[in-house]
Design a protein around this motif. Structure first.
Motif, mmCIF file in Angstrom:
data_model
loop_
_atom_site.group_PDB
_atom_site.id
_atom_site.type_symbol
_atom_site.label_atom_id
_atom_site.label_comp_id
_atom_site.label_asym_id
_atom_site.label_seq_id
_atom_site.Cartn_x
_atom_site.Cartn_y
_atom_site.Cartn_z
ATOM 1 N N SER A 37 0.829 -1.225 0.000
ATOM 2 C CA SER A 37 0.000 0.000 0.000
ATOM 3 C C SER A 37 0.854 1.263 0.000
ATOM 4 N N GLY A 38 2.068 1.186 0.559
ATOM 5 C CA GLY A 38 2.953 2.357 0.548
ATOM 6 C C GLY A 38 3.257 2.792 -0.878
ATOM 7 N N ARG A 42 3.251 6.468 -2.788
ATOM 8 C CA ARG A 42 4.431 6.916 -3.545
ATOM 9 C C ARG A 42 4.041 7.225 -5.000
ATOM 10 N N SER A 104 4.691 10.766 2.186
ATOM 11 C CA SER A 104 4.330 10.900 3.594
ATOM 12 C C SER A 104 3.390 12.109 3.773
ATOM 13 N N ALA A 107 -0.095 11.286 2.266
ATOM 14 C CA ALA A 107 -0.745 10.243 3.078
ATOM 15 C C ALA A 107 -1.410 10.830 4.315
ATOM 16 N N ARG A 113 -6.702 9.454 1.506
ATOM 17 C CA ARG A 113 -6.808 8.089 2.049
ATOM 18 C C ARG A 113 -8.154 7.471 1.660
ATOM 19 N N ARG A 134 0.333 0.611 6.902
ATOM 20 C CA ARG A 134 0.287 1.229 8.231
ATOM 21 C C ARG A 134 -1.095 1.050 8.862
ATOM 22 N N ASP A 135 -2.119 0.958 7.985
ATOM 23 C CA ASP A 135 -3.502 0.925 8.483
ATOM 24 C C ASP A 135 -4.279 -0.223 7.850
ATOM 25 N N ARG A 191 -0.531 11.144 14.068
ATOM 26 C CA ARG A 191 -1.396 11.861 13.122
ATOM 27 C C ARG A 191 -2.848 11.468 13.395
HETATM 28 O O1 DC Z 1 5.947 2.002 3.353
HETATM 29 P P1 DC Z 1 6.387 3.143 2.493
HETATM 30 O O2 DC Z 1 7.631 3.834 3.022
HETATM 31 O O3 DC Z 1 6.533 2.784 1.055
HETATM 32 O O4 DC Z 1 5.198 4.224 2.565
HETATM 33 C C1 DC Z 1 5.278 5.460 1.913
HETATM 34 C C2 DC Z 1 4.514 6.505 2.732
HETATM 35 O O5 DC Z 1 3.122 6.221 2.735
HETATM 36 C C3 DC Z 1 4.951 6.592 4.194
HETATM 37 O O6 DC Z 1 5.107 7.948 4.550
HETATM 38 C C4 DC Z 1 3.811 6.037 4.981
HETATM 39 C C5 DC Z 1 2.616 6.177 4.069
HETATM 40 N N1 DC Z 1 1.701 5.035 4.170
HETATM 41 C C6 DC Z 1 0.531 5.237 4.837
HETATM 42 O O7 DC Z 1 0.282 6.310 5.376
HETATM 43 N N2 DC Z 1 -0.384 4.206 4.899
HETATM 44 C C7 DC Z 1 -0.121 3.029 4.331
HETATM 45 N N3 DC Z 1 -1.025 2.047 4.405
HETATM 46 C C8 DC Z 1 1.102 2.811 3.668
HETATM 47 C C9 DC Z 1 2.006 3.849 3.603
#
Ligand code: DC
Length: 232
Positions: A37-38, A42, A104, A107, A113, A134-135, A191
């Motif tokens: 999902s990151g 990106r 970041s 996000a 989102r 992350r979520d 956040r």
């Molecule tokens: O895991 P990553 O470093 O590729 O994620 C990139 C950015 O996206 C990082 O700042 C966190 C955010 N992110 C998020 O808020 N929720 C997610 N499910 C995945 C990543």
């Protein structure tokens, strides 16, 4: 088939915890799909730059998030091979630091989102999904069969990042990286929208003193204990 009938494992945690590696290995072992999902955040950051959408233009960012032309090419074993934006291979480009910091930022917007929610849920297809983020367990797949929160101490995560950067020929200070990791944790965990916290029913794994094999073994055990069957 509804989303609920698809077996889903979520792995959330901070960057440097080893999530990406473990998720891919777990997806291969189980014969499941993999969602990074990151990469979506990106890709959005990169698409915004290319389409000259300002990073504070939340409305346009949300529209772009819902409509950007992206695809994930997979190898036969289910591991990702290429990430495409409008047909162009941007797999390496989306990994650079400036795209990461823009990701970041975008996000942090609830509208963004929300626009990415359905796109993420669309990855839940048979025979199953390992979702990395992350979520994943808290917001995107709250009914997932197995939820893991993978973490590691800030020092260990900074050390892993340090090794990666040294391998790439970049000179960095370990102390500065530890500080950077702590600051990012603070921001991610505090956040208001989708903060980085373990889901209530997640198993928390600290990978600081574990090898990749040990984490993978624990992940498989947690999956099987929750009724998930490998495909092969
Ligand atoms: O895991 P990553 O470093 O590729 O994620 C990139 C950015 O996206 C990082 O700042 C966190 C955010 N992110 C998020 O808020 N929720 C997610 N499910 C995945 C990543």
């Amino acid at each position: 088939m509804t989303e609920k009938q698809i077996p889903i494992i979520t792995i959330d945690g901070p960057s440097g915890s080893g999530k990406g590696t473990i998720c891919q290995l777990l997806a291969t072992k189980l014969g499941f799909h993999y969602l990074d999902s990151g990469a979506l955040y990106r890709l959005l950051a990169l698409a915004a730059k290319r389409h000259r959408v300002a990073l504070d233009n939340i409305e346009s960012l949300a529209v772009l998030a819902g409509h950007m032309d992206i695809s994930f090419n997979m190898n036969k074993d289910g591991t990702p091979s290429k990430v495409l934006l409008e047909g162009e291979d941007v797999s390496l480009l989306i990994r650079n630091e400036s795209v990461g910091s823009d990701a970041s930022l975008v996000a942090g917007y609830p509208e963004v989102r929300a626009a990415l929610l359905q796109r993420q849920r669309a990855f839940a297809v048979a025979p199953g999904l390992v979702a990395d983020g992350r979520d994943m367990g808290t917001v995107v797949f709250p009914d997932a069969d197995a939820k893991i929160f993978l973490t590691a101490s800030p020092e260990e995560r900074a050390e892993r990042r340090y090794k990666q950067l040294i391998d790439k020929g970049e000179s960095v200070s370990l102390a500065a990286l530890v500080e950077q990791v702590q600051k990012r944790d603070e921001r991610d965990m505090n956040r208001t929208v989708s903060p980085l916290v373990p889901a209530d029913n997640a198993v928390v794994l600290d990978s600081s003193q574990m090898t990749i094999d040990e984490v993978l073994h624990s992940g498989l055990e947690i999956a099987i204990r929750n009724g998930i069957q490998p495909q092969q």
